[in-house]
Scaffold this active site. Structure first.
Site, PDB file in Angstrom:
ATOM      1  N   ARG A 148     -10.359  -4.751   8.009  1.00  0.00           N
ATOM      2  CA  ARG A 148      -8.886  -4.869   8.648  1.00  0.00           C
ATOM      3  C   ARG A 148      -9.135  -6.167   9.624  1.00  0.00           C
ATOM      4  O   ARG A 148     -10.099  -6.077  10.542  1.00  0.00           O
ATOM      5  CB  ARG A 148      -8.517  -3.604   9.627  1.00  0.00           C
ATOM      6  CG  ARG A 148      -7.441  -4.118  10.637  1.00  0.00           C
ATOM      7  CD  ARG A 148      -6.875  -2.958  11.456  1.00  0.00           C
ATOM      8  NE  ARG A 148      -6.207  -1.856  10.557  1.00  0.00           N
ATOM      9  CZ  ARG A 148      -5.273  -1.278  10.920  1.00  0.00           C
ATOM     10  NH1 ARG A 148      -4.948  -0.758  12.265  1.00  0.00           N
ATOM     11  NH2 ARG A 148      -4.796  -0.476   9.994  1.00  0.00           N
TER      12      ARG A 148
ATOM     13  N   HIS B 244      -0.847  -4.612   3.696  1.00  0.00           N
ATOM     14  CA  HIS B 244      -1.284  -3.412   4.036  1.00  0.00           C
ATOM     15  C   HIS B 244      -1.196  -2.343   2.932  1.00  0.00           C
ATOM     16  O   HIS B 244      -0.522  -1.209   2.976  1.00  0.00           O
ATOM     17  CB  HIS B 244      -0.539  -3.013   5.296  1.00  0.00           C
ATOM     18  CG  HIS B 244      -1.359  -1.726   6.034  1.00  0.00           C
ATOM     19  ND1 HIS B 244      -2.448  -1.300   5.723  1.00  0.00           N
ATOM     20  CD2 HIS B 244      -0.798  -0.905   7.178  1.00  0.00           C
ATOM     21  CE1 HIS B 244      -2.622  -0.390   6.626  1.00  0.00           C
ATOM     22  NE2 HIS B 244      -2.015  -0.287   7.615  1.00  0.00           N
TER      23      HIS B 244
ATOM     24  N   GLN C  49      -1.574   1.523   2.999  1.00  0.00           N
ATOM     25  CA  GLN C  49      -0.459   2.481   3.754  1.00  0.00           C
ATOM     26  C   GLN C  49       0.506   2.666   2.603  1.00  0.00           C
ATOM     27  O   GLN C  49       1.162   3.669   2.604  1.00  0.00           O
ATOM     28  CB  GLN C  49       0.286   1.424   4.679  1.00  0.00           C
ATOM     29  CG  GLN C  49       1.298   1.964   5.572  1.00  0.00           C
ATOM     30  CD  GLN C  49       1.096   3.284   6.278  1.00  0.00           C
ATOM     31  OE1 GLN C  49       0.162   3.142   7.240  1.00  0.00           O
ATOM     32  NE2 GLN C  49       1.869   4.352   6.179  1.00  0.00           N
TER      33      GLN C  49
ATOM     34  N   ASP D 139       9.350  -0.184  11.005  1.00  0.00           N
ATOM     35  CA  ASP D 139       7.996  -0.776  11.480  1.00  0.00           C
ATOM     36  C   ASP D 139       8.154  -1.495  13.121  1.00  0.00           C
ATOM     37  O   ASP D 139       9.110  -2.068  13.297  1.00  0.00           O
ATOM     38  CB  ASP D 139       7.221  -1.721  10.505  1.00  0.00           C
ATOM     39  CG  ASP D 139       5.655  -2.057  10.994  1.00  0.00           C
ATOM     40  OD1 ASP D 139       5.305  -1.417  11.853  1.00  0.00           O
ATOM     41  OD2 ASP D 139       5.143  -3.010  10.601  1.00  0.00           O
TER      42      ASP D 139
ATOM     43  N   CYS E 184       4.921   3.637   9.635  1.00  0.00           N
ATOM     44  CA  CYS E 184       3.520   3.564   9.113  1.00  0.00           C
ATOM     45  C   CYS E 184       2.944   4.267  10.391  1.00  0.00           C
ATOM     46  O   CYS E 184       1.667   4.588  10.416  1.00  0.00           O
ATOM     47  CB  CYS E 184       3.034   2.216   8.729  1.00  0.00           C
ATOM     48  SG  CYS E 184       3.727   0.927  10.017  1.00  0.00           S
TER      49      CYS E 184
ATOM     50  N   ARG F 235      -2.305   9.154   4.473  1.00  0.00           N
ATOM     51  CA  ARG F 235      -3.341   7.936   4.554  1.00  0.00           C
ATOM     52  C   ARG F 235      -4.678   8.544   4.118  1.00  0.00           C
ATOM     53  O   ARG F 235      -5.484   7.724   3.374  1.00  0.00           O
ATOM     54  CB  ARG F 235      -3.602   7.560   6.129  1.00  0.00           C
ATOM     55  CG  ARG F 235      -2.201   6.771   6.540  1.00  0.00           C
ATOM     56  CD  ARG F 235      -1.643   5.611   5.860  1.00  0.00           C
ATOM     57  NE  ARG F 235      -2.692   4.652   5.630  1.00  0.00           N
ATOM     58  CZ  ARG F 235      -3.144   3.784   6.436  1.00  0.00           C
ATOM     59  NH1 ARG F 235      -2.643   3.891   7.600  1.00  0.00           N
ATOM     60  NH2 ARG F 235      -4.012   2.782   6.211  1.00  0.00           N
TER      61      ARG F 235
HETATM   62  N1   CP Z   1      -0.445   2.714   9.996  1.00  0.00           N
HETATM   63  C1   CP Z   1      -1.614   2.236  10.438  1.00  0.00           C
HETATM   64  O1   CP Z   1      -2.223   1.486   9.726  1.00  0.00           O
HETATM   65  O2   CP Z   1      -2.098   2.655  11.772  1.00  0.00           O
HETATM   66  P1   CP Z   1      -3.479   2.541  12.539  1.00  0.00           P
HETATM   67  O3   CP Z   1      -3.180   1.024  13.118  1.00  0.00           O
HETATM   68  O4   CP Z   1      -3.689   3.516  13.485  1.00  0.00           O
HETATM   69  O5   CP Z   1      -4.685   2.407  11.370  1.00  0.00           O
HETATM   70  N1  NVA Z   2       3.036  -4.310  11.229  1.00  0.00           N
HETATM   71  C1  NVA Z   2       2.128  -3.550  11.982  1.00  0.00           C
HETATM   72  C2  NVA Z   2       1.580  -2.362  10.946  1.00  0.00           C
HETATM   73  C3  NVA Z   2       0.681  -1.633  11.913  1.00  0.00           C
HETATM   74  C4  NVA Z   2       0.074  -0.548  10.917  1.00  0.00           C
HETATM   75  C5  NVA Z   2       0.949  -4.516  12.664  1.00  0.00           C
HETATM   76  O1  NVA Z   2       0.451  -5.228  11.666  1.00  0.00           O
HETATM   77  O2  NVA Z   2       0.766  -4.307  13.561  1.00  0.00           O
END
Ligand code: CP
Ligand code: NVA
Length: 339
Positions: A106, A133, A136, A229, A270, A322
């Site tokens: 990540r 992502h 997700q 989101d 998400c 997830r």
């Molecule tokens: N939805 C998601 O990716 O959540 P986190 O940032 O908690 O991993």
């Molecule tokens: N768009 C958000 C998604 C988090 C799961 C971010 O990147 O912070």
């Protein structure tokens, strides 16, 4: 279906059939877990989770998924490794690839997960970048399937920053799986035209449609799913809040938006979501901007508390999924197809 050794970096790399297979495998693993059937089928394997940004769901999903499959897990957090500070992504890939059987990443840049994928020599899984992502989307689509029994033909409205990682990935997933995707946002927050064109091309083979509108009520009329989101994503500077609130507060998903959808519509997010003042950021935004933008005065931003707590909201089922879907991605890419 053999996905052994494949990276999972963007859904663009996967066919409709391969995505269907991953969803079926997820459903099977979920049922086995519910039935108390162990599936420790990858003993002696180890995976590493590289996080340059924070996470609750993705990290825990990978950890629990790996442990359920019998694997060892190492978590390297934003400050836990030499990567970026003293060691390049390419060198990190070549080191970790010699110790681990799979790598989750990540981070800030899609090009970094791609570099890892090129040089690690073991499967690399994208746990979120600025652009995509993909894990997700598998959880989201499993949740939609559980509710409606299908993906094909589902009317799906994504309301909010349509060119962030979620907007991009949901559009790609919809194109691949034959959904009717509508992005609902001011024009300057629509995805890059090149990605839209790519999705329109994919849609020709799957029956999907991809449309955009600036009109919230038009875009959410009679849809099956409303998805939103956060307005500001991880890695964006604090300074963008002001402009983003101005752009997106008219797009808040409130009860009138949800009622505009089909009677049986579900609400998805998400997570994490800002729906009150009980987070540091929610409280700060309410105090900084609440006087000018009444929509955010209670710390409710992209979604109201009433919507997220309503019976139509499936956000926690989605979060659970997830784990089942990430487990399926690890299993499919690591297991020997011939075993
Ligand atoms: N939805 C998601 O990716 O959540 P986190 O940032 O908690 O991993
Ligand atoms: N768009 C958000 C998604 C988090 C799961 C971010 O990147 O912070």
């Amino acid at each position: 279906m053999n996905l052994q050794h494949r990276n999972f970096i963007t859904l663009l790399d996967f066919t409709t059939k391969e995505i269907e297979y991953l969803l079926e495998l997820s459903a099977t693993l979920k049922q086995e877990k519910y039935d108390g059937i162990e599936h420790k089928v990858l003993p002696n394997k180890n995976v590493v989770l590289l996080f340059q940004k924070d996470s609750t769901r993705t990290r825990c999903a990978f950890e629990v998924g790996a442990l359920d499959l019998g694997m060892g897990v190492t978590y390297l957090g934003p400050n836990g490794s030499q990567m970026n500070k003293k060691e390049s992504v390419k060198d990190t890939a070549r080191v970790l690839g010699r110790m681990y059987d799979g790598i989750e990443f990540r981070g800030y840049k899609q090009e970094h997960v791609e570099l890892l994928g090129e040089h690690a020599g073991v499967p690399v899984w994208n746990g979120l970048t600025d652009q995509y992502h993909p894990t997700q989307i598998l959880a989201d689509f499993l949740t939609i399937q559980e509710h409606f029994g299908r993906l094909q033909g589902i009317k799906f409205a994504y309301v909010g920053d349509s060119r962030n990682n979620m907007g991009n990935s949901l559009m790609i997933g919809s194109a691949k799986m034959g959904l009717h995707f509508t992005g609902v946002a001011p024009k300057e927050l629509w995805p890059e035209q090149a990605l839209i064109d790519q999705c329109l091309e994919i849609a020709k083979d799957t029956g999907a449609t991809i449309t955009f509108t600036e009109d919230k009520m038009e875009g959410t009329k009679d849809v099956d799913v409303i998805y939103t989101d956060v307005w500001v994503s991880m890695g964006e500077p604090k300074e963008v809040w002001n402009e983003r609130i101005a752009q997106l507060s008219p797009y808040q998903v409130d009860m009138s938006t949800l009622k505009n959808a089909s009677d049986k519509a579900i609400f998805m997010h998400c997570l994490p979501a800002f729906h009150g003042k009980d987070t540091d950021v929610g409280a700060q935004i309410a105090s900084d901007f609440g006087d000018v933008y009444p929509t955010v005065k209670n710390g409710e931003m992209e979604v109201t508390d009433e919507v997220i707590e309503s019976p139509q909201s499936v956000v926690f089922q989605e979060a659970e999924n997830r784990m089942h879907t990430i487990k399926a991605v690890m299993l499919a890419t690591l297991r020997d197809h011939h075993e």
